[in-house]
Structure formats: C-alpha cells, structure tokens
Design an enzyme around this catalytic site. Structure first.
Site, PDB file in Angstrom:
ATOM      1  N   ARG A  49     -22.108  47.463  62.704  1.00 55.12           N
ATOM      2  CA  ARG A  49     -20.594  47.859  62.255  1.00 55.12           C
ATOM      3  C   ARG A  49     -19.799  46.760  62.609  1.00 55.12           C
ATOM      4  O   ARG A  49     -20.271  45.684  63.446  1.00 55.12           O
ATOM      5  CB  ARG A  49     -20.020  49.212  62.848  1.00 55.12           C
ATOM      6  CG  ARG A  49     -20.511  49.343  64.459  1.00 55.12           C
ATOM      7  CD  ARG A  49     -19.622  50.124  65.012  1.00 55.12           C
ATOM      8  NE  ARG A  49     -18.110  49.496  65.173  1.00 55.12           N
ATOM      9  CZ  ARG A  49     -17.754  48.595  65.872  1.00 55.12           C
ATOM     10  NH1 ARG A  49     -18.767  47.884  66.610  1.00 55.12           N
ATOM     11  NH2 ARG A  49     -16.810  48.101  65.673  1.00 55.12           N
ATOM     12  N   GLY A  50     -18.407  46.502  62.444  1.00 53.53           N
ATOM     13  CA  GLY A  50     -17.625  45.694  62.819  1.00 53.53           C
ATOM     14  C   GLY A  50     -17.741  44.724  61.675  1.00 53.53           C
ATOM     15  O   GLY A  50     -18.529  44.142  61.180  1.00 53.53           O
ATOM     16  N   ALA A  51     -16.466  44.249  61.275  1.00 51.79           N
ATOM     17  CA  ALA A  51     -16.361  43.263  60.186  1.00 51.79           C
ATOM     18  C   ALA A  51     -17.214  42.188  59.970  1.00 51.79           C
ATOM     19  O   ALA A  51     -18.110  41.967  59.111  1.00 51.79           O
ATOM     20  CB  ALA A  51     -14.986  43.091  59.993  1.00 51.79           C
ATOM     21  N   ARG A  86     -19.609  48.553  52.155  1.00 50.19           N
ATOM     22  CA  ARG A  86     -18.486  48.971  52.876  1.00 50.19           C
ATOM     23  C   ARG A  86     -17.309  48.254  52.074  1.00 50.19           C
ATOM     24  O   ARG A  86     -17.157  46.905  52.330  1.00 50.19           O
ATOM     25  CB  ARG A  86     -18.197  48.918  54.388  1.00 50.19           C
ATOM     26  CG  ARG A  86     -19.296  49.766  54.953  1.00 50.19           C
ATOM     27  CD  ARG A  86     -19.121  49.745  56.698  1.00 50.19           C
ATOM     28  NE  ARG A  86     -17.857  50.632  57.018  1.00 50.19           N
ATOM     29  CZ  ARG A  86     -17.589  50.910  58.105  1.00 50.19           C
ATOM     30  NH1 ARG A  86     -17.934  50.079  59.072  1.00 50.19           N
ATOM     31  NH2 ARG A  86     -16.385  51.817  58.292  1.00 50.19           N
ATOM     32  N   GLN A 187     -16.002  54.641  68.527  1.00 48.67           N
ATOM     33  CA  GLN A 187     -16.248  53.064  69.079  1.00 48.67           C
ATOM     34  C   GLN A 187     -15.804  52.521  70.594  1.00 48.67           C
ATOM     35  O   GLN A 187     -16.567  51.856  71.044  1.00 48.67           O
ATOM     36  CB  GLN A 187     -15.936  52.313  67.891  1.00 48.67           C
ATOM     37  CG  GLN A 187     -16.587  52.357  66.577  1.00 48.67           C
ATOM     38  CD  GLN A 187     -15.908  53.479  65.599  1.00 48.67           C
ATOM     39  OE1 GLN A 187     -15.202  54.085  66.193  1.00 48.67           O
ATOM     40  NE2 GLN A 187     -16.130  53.129  64.536  1.00 48.67           N
ATOM     41  N   ASP A 228      -9.745  44.086  59.730  1.00 47.90           N
ATOM     42  CA  ASP A 228     -11.072  44.230  58.953  1.00 47.90           C
ATOM     43  C   ASP A 228     -10.302  43.327  57.664  1.00 47.90           C
ATOM     44  O   ASP A 228     -11.289  43.160  56.825  1.00 47.90           O
ATOM     45  CB  ASP A 228     -11.206  45.729  58.434  1.00 47.90           C
ATOM     46  CG  ASP A 228     -12.136  46.219  59.582  1.00 47.90           C
ATOM     47  OD1 ASP A 228     -11.643  46.598  60.511  1.00 47.90           O
ATOM     48  OD2 ASP A 228     -13.487  46.372  59.305  1.00 47.90           O
ATOM     49  N   ASN A 238      -7.190  47.604  59.753  1.00 46.05           N
ATOM     50  CA  ASN A 238      -7.986  47.952  60.818  1.00 46.05           C
ATOM     51  C   ASN A 238      -8.300  49.579  61.206  1.00 46.05           C
ATOM     52  O   ASN A 238      -8.001  50.282  60.659  1.00 46.05           O
ATOM     53  CB  ASN A 238      -7.520  47.231  61.971  1.00 46.05           C
ATOM     54  CG  ASN A 238      -8.226  47.161  63.310  1.00 46.05           C
ATOM     55  OD1 ASN A 238      -9.566  46.516  62.905  1.00 46.05           O
ATOM     56  ND2 ASN A 238      -8.096  47.660  64.545  1.00 46.05           N
ATOM     57  N   LYS A 239      -9.196  49.615  62.301  1.00 50.54           N
ATOM     58  CA  LYS A 239      -9.672  51.141  62.370  1.00 50.54           C
ATOM     59  C   LYS A 239      -8.617  52.089  62.540  1.00 50.54           C
ATOM     60  O   LYS A 239      -7.385  51.770  62.993  1.00 50.54           O
ATOM     61  CB  LYS A 239     -10.462  50.934  63.810  1.00 50.54           C
ATOM     62  CG  LYS A 239     -10.853  52.406  64.214  1.00 50.54           C
ATOM     63  CD  LYS A 239     -11.857  53.112  63.389  1.00 50.54           C
ATOM     64  CE  LYS A 239     -13.028  52.233  62.641  1.00 50.54           C
ATOM     65  NZ  LYS A 239     -13.541  53.092  61.505  1.00 50.54           N
TER      66      LYS A 239
END
Ligand code: MRU
Length: 347
Positions: A49-51, A86, A187, A228, A238-239
């Site tokens: 995970r994570g852009a 994604r 996260q 992101d 973003n999240k």
C-alpha cells in the site's frame, strides 16, 4: 535483476517479495508476488500500500516477469491488469506508463529491468528532496499531527510526510507527533506508530475523532499528510479523514501541509471532482480483521459507505511540499499544477 531491498519490498533470486502491511506490527511476514494475480491480490488487500510503493511493486514485478521470459504480448496484458488494481493513486499509472515505454523497445527485457530500478532509485531521491524542503518549515518544539502512513513502508525511501517528520526529528525540532489511528484500516495506529517507534520519534496515538479537541486546546502546531493524487487546481485526494483534518486545521488556524513527489501531480485531472475514489468492502467498517483475528460489531446486513480516500480542496491547503520545492497557494492559483513538473531530485 540485482538483489536489493527497501523497508517493505525485496528482490531476491529474480523474485519479488512484499512485507505484509496488514500483519504489521504484530507479525513481520514476507509474501512472494510471483504473478500479476498475486500482486493484484496483495494490492487490493493493502498488504502492499501507499501511492509510491504500489507503483514500484507493479513496475518491479513486470521487469522480473520480462526477465523470466514472459512474452511481450502477455506483458502488455499484465500492464493493463496492474493499471486497474487501485484507481486513486496516480503514481501507479505514471510508473506503468514508463514501463510501457520500456516494453516498446526492441530489447525490452533490459529496458524494463533498468527502468524499474531507476524508478526505485528516483523514489529514494524524491523522498530525500521532499524531506529537505519540508523540514525547513518545521519550527523547534513542534507538535505535529499526521494521518495514515506515509513513511518508509509506503515508499522506497524515507517517506513523504513521515520523511519530513523524521528529518525534522533528527534536526531536533520535534516535541511530539500526534498519530491519527486512521480508521477503518488503522494505517496510523499500526504502521505509523510502529515506524515512529523504530525511528525513536516521540509520538502519541489518538482516535481520529480526537483531533478537533487537541487543536482546540492548542496542542497541534501543524498537520502533515501525504497524497494519492494532486489535481491541476491543487485539490488533493488522500486517505479518508484527511479532508476533515483540513477543515479543522483551518478553523483552528493550524497550518496544513501536503507532502508528495511531483509524480503524484496529475496535470490532466482538472480538479478533485475528477479523481476516481475507490470504494471498499463493507467488512472493513462493520468490524476489523488482522493478524489478531476477526471481530464484527455491526448488525448482520448493515448498510455501509466506505470510500478509501477523500478530496481536500486546494483552498484548505497552506503548502504542497514536493521534491521540486514548496508550492504556495498563490503558485497553485497561477496554474503551476496544470503543467507537468520536472524534478531536480530525479536521477
Ligand atoms: O490506502 P492506503 O493505505 O494505500 O492509503 C495511503 C495514503 O493515503 C497515503 O497518504 C498516500 O498513499 C501517500 S504514501 C507516501
């Protein structure tokens, strides 16, 4: 391909391994990602995970498949499947566009291997440049609040927002970091808390709902988050939960900064409205699953809304801290993000 590792990716004997970010911090499990189907499954389950990291893992797998003899036509199909894994983070699409150019070359095996490794090296350099620019904004004795995880787990380097915090800590300027747990997948509570602990940065974990109270009490000097995708008008995906922090920060006059590599900017996307937002499984909200097992609290059949990301309007952002430098609201207003950006940090 050379043997190498980042915090959460490894290449060993022509095979990609990923550190399971759903099992952390209780367990450190490494899984192989030998096929596109396996990697897509890891990405959808947020084991990877994570852009930036999503883009790098997809690029490395394609390069390894090429090296292991996968024909060009199959690699083209693999690329299309990975591109759809994604939808929100644009780094995946950007990295895959570069891999597609390498795939178009006559010696595509060499070209793809070189390009994937270049992307990893670039990401490290981008993180260092972001940290340098961002740390200059952190005043001595700062109490910073961060959301989700933007560290070494999410990149090949030191991270974006967390890379800034880590450097500011080494410079002696961090009094404490407030870590949002980041519901629903935690996260912050699992990964950022773990990373800050490893780095020796003093932190306190909070539930997302506690940020307003802390700001009202004057306990937060700035908010630092990742991104992101950054649209041409400066809006940031973003999240989920980032937008609420930005609204709170503006009300309490707390500076709100977004840290990201220039590869997160999408000049072709006019505004946040055009950013695709991934909707995720109801089970993430009706209960929780992890290395500790599974627990469900909502009634059977409860209807759920579960977007993975939200959009923070540019008007709520005080600075976009990129590898290329600090971008001000005025520069955004003048259209800086509507043109492709170049980085000094790129190798
Ligand atoms: O769903 P996730 O955990 O991949 O979401 C991650 C984020 O929102 C991060 O802030 C973003 O990808 C930047 S990571 C350097």
């Amino acid at each position: 391909m050379l043997t190498f590792s980042t915090t959460s990716l490894r290449v060993r004997e022509n095979q990609l391994w990923i550190l399971d970010q759903q099992a952390l911090p209780q367990q450190q499990r490494w899984h192989p990602a030998q096929t596109v189907a396996q990697l897509v499954d890891h990405i959808r389950a947020l084991r990877v995970r994570g852009a930036p990291l999503i883009g790098l893992s997809a690029s490395l797998l394609l390069a390894l498949l090429a090296e292991n003899g996968q024909p060009r036509a199959q690699l083209e199909r693999d690329l299309a499947v990975l591109r759809a894994a994604r939808p929100t983070a644009v780094n995946l699409m950007n990295n895959l566009s570069r891999m597609a150019q390498a795939l178009a070359q006559s010696d595509f095996v060499t070209a793809m291997g070189q390009e994937a490794l270049r992307l990893v090296e670039e990401d490290r350099a981008l993180c260092d440049a972001i940290a340098r620019h961002g740390a200059a904004l952190v005043k001595p004795g700062s109490r910073l609040l961060t959301h989700c995880n933007t560290g070494g787990l999410a990149t090949a380097g030191t991270g974006t927002a967390l890379g800034v915090i880590a450097l500011a800590h080494r410079q002696g300027n961090i009094a404490q970091v407030w870590v949002d747990e980041t519901r629903p997948l935690l996260q912050g509570g699992r990964l950022t808390a773990w990373e800050l602990g490893e780095l020796g940065v003093p932190y306190r974990l909070i539930c997302d709902a506690m940020a307003a109270d802390l700001m009202a009490r004057g306990q937060v000097d700035a908010v630092w988050v990742g991104a992101d995708r950054i649209a041409a008008n400066g809006d940031v995906a973003n999240k989920i939960g980032t937008y609420s922090l930005a609204v709170l920060a503006r009300w309490h006059r707390v500076p709100f900064y977004v840290a990201a590599p220039h590869t997160t900017c999408d000049a072709s996307c006019p505004s946040g409205d055009a950013i695709p937002i991934e909707q995720r499984d109801a089970a993430e909200v009706t209960g929780v699953t992890g290395s500790f097992g599974q627990c469900r609290w909502a009634p059977d059949g409860a209807d759920v809304y579960n977007p993975a990301f939200d959009v923070t309007p540019a008007a709520l952002i005080d600075g976009w801290v990129l590898d290329t430098g600090i971008v001000t609201p005025q520069q955004v207003g003048e259209g800086l993000f509507s043109r492709p950006l170049r980085s000094e940090g790129a190798v």
